[in-house]
Scaffold this motif. Structure first.
Motif, mmCIF file in Angstrom:
data_model
loop_
_atom_site.group_PDB
_atom_site.id
_atom_site.type_symbol
_atom_site.label_atom_id
_atom_site.label_comp_id
_atom_site.label_asym_id
_atom_site.label_seq_id
_atom_site.Cartn_x
_atom_site.Cartn_y
_atom_site.Cartn_z
ATOM 1 N N THR A 160 9.148 62.280 77.791
ATOM 2 C CA THR A 160 10.003 62.599 78.942
ATOM 3 C C THR A 160 9.845 61.554 80.036
ATOM 4 O OG1 THR A 160 9.822 64.964 78.468
ATOM 5 C CG2 THR A 160 10.536 64.347 80.674
ATOM 6 N N THR A 195 9.049 58.448 79.670
ATOM 7 C CA THR A 195 9.701 57.202 79.244
ATOM 8 C C THR A 195 11.176 57.231 79.601
ATOM 9 O OG1 THR A 195 8.147 56.928 77.405
ATOM 10 C CG2 THR A 195 10.216 55.724 77.268
ATOM 11 N N HIS A 196 11.825 58.350 79.348
ATOM 12 C CA HIS A 196 13.243 58.490 79.712
ATOM 13 C C HIS A 196 13.415 58.396 81.227
ATOM 14 C CE1 HIS A 196 16.938 60.717 80.763
ATOM 15 N NE2 HIS A 196 17.416 60.181 79.637
ATOM 16 N N THR A 197 12.508 59.023 81.965
ATOM 17 C CA THR A 197 12.571 59.000 83.428
ATOM 18 C C THR A 197 12.477 57.568 83.955
ATOM 19 O OG1 THR A 197 11.594 61.205 83.605
ATOM 20 C CG2 THR A 197 11.426 59.781 85.536
ATOM 21 N N GLN A 215 13.195 54.780 82.449
ATOM 22 C CA GLN A 215 14.293 53.915 82.014
ATOM 23 C C GLN A 215 15.634 54.276 82.646
ATOM 24 O OE1 GLN A 215 13.873 54.500 77.738
ATOM 25 N NE2 GLN A 215 13.058 52.430 77.491
ATOM 26 N N HIS A 216 15.853 55.558 82.937
ATOM 27 C CA HIS A 216 17.218 55.984 83.267
ATOM 28 C C HIS A 216 17.374 56.738 84.580
ATOM 29 C CE1 HIS A 216 18.286 54.820 79.192
ATOM 30 N NE2 HIS A 216 17.347 55.614 78.711
ATOM 31 N N ALA A 255 8.620 52.040 77.795
ATOM 32 C CA ALA A 255 9.819 51.966 78.623
ATOM 33 C C ALA A 255 10.206 50.527 78.959
ATOM 34 C CB ALA A 255 9.606 52.753 79.916
#
Length: 240
Positions: free
Chosen positions: A131, A133-135, A137-138, A171
């Motif tokens: 989670t 990693t997504h935070t 990157q995006h 990330a």
């Protein structure tokens, strides 16, 4: 007497700041900028009560990339107040799941959008890391980590755990080290002026193109840079 007065005022401040922060969290739950605002709520009054003089040289931190992993040395529970005034915008922290049950502070920590990890459950901990990693990157959000994993009480830096570096590599985002001088052993809370503290951030360390095979060298590089920075700040304070 002065120490007892300060601790009493700090207790009241902790309750008041926690209540205001909790209200902020309820008004805009999980907003990633809640952490910065709540950190300010805790930090500025605490520094006035404790009479600690903090000098911050954190240009690289304030000019950080939109998403990055911020790593800092961890000395004591006072770090909440010491680092509070330099937490940049849209930055959340990683903490252990048990923090959620600390009255006021734990609920505030959760509502501020910080990441709670169950260290006793590897599957859930791994899912939390995905989670983050997504935070990174995006979501235009950075993550603040204490890579030592526990307080070092102002002694030599403890070995760094891998989590922060795994996140940064996965990330592909930079790592920004933030160092605070060895203050915990030198605070004199029974005196009117309790001490001086230096905070310094180091240039961002890129991770783009790195793999997990590069992680040991990356960890060693970050730890050595931070160790040298802390030693330099300690020498500066001793010479003052």
């Amino acid at each position: 007497m002065l120490y007892l007065l300060r601790m009493s005022l700090m207790g009241l401040h902790f309750i008041l700041a926690g209540s205001l922060g909790l209200l902020l969290g309820l008004c805009r739950p999980f907003n990633p900028d809640n952490s910065r605002l709540c950190a300010r709520l805790y930090a500025w009054p605490a520094m006035c009560i404790l009479r600690l003089r903090v000098k911050a040289e954190v240009g690289p931190l304030m000019d950080k990339p939109q998403g990055c992993v911020i790593i800092a040395n961890h000395q004591s529970n006072y770090d909440l107040f010491v680092f509070g005034n330099v937490v940049p915008r849209r930055t959340v922290c990683i903490g252990k799941k048990s923090l959620k049950w600390v009255p006021l502070f734990g609920q505030l920590f959760w509502l501020a959008g910080n990441v709670l990890i169950d260290r006793g459950n590897p599957h859930k901990a791994r899912r939390s890391m995905l989670t983050t990693t997504h935070t990174l990157q995006h979501e235009d959000t950075s993550i603040w980590v204490f890579p030592e994993g526990t307080r070092n009480l102002g002694e030599e830096l403890l070995p760094f755990k891998k989590g922060a570096f795994q996140m940064a590599i996965a990330a592909g985002v930079p790592i920004v080290p933030v160092c605070v001088s060895s203050y915990i052993k030198h605070m004199r809370l029974d005196r009117w002026n309790s001490g001086k503290i230096l905070i310094r951030s180091l240039p961002a360390i890129p991770t783009a193109g790195l793999t997990l095979d590069d992680m040991p060298l990356l960890i060693a590089q970050c730890r050595e840079q931070m160790r040298e920075c802390i030693a330099s700040m300690d020498r500066q304070l001793q010479a003052a």
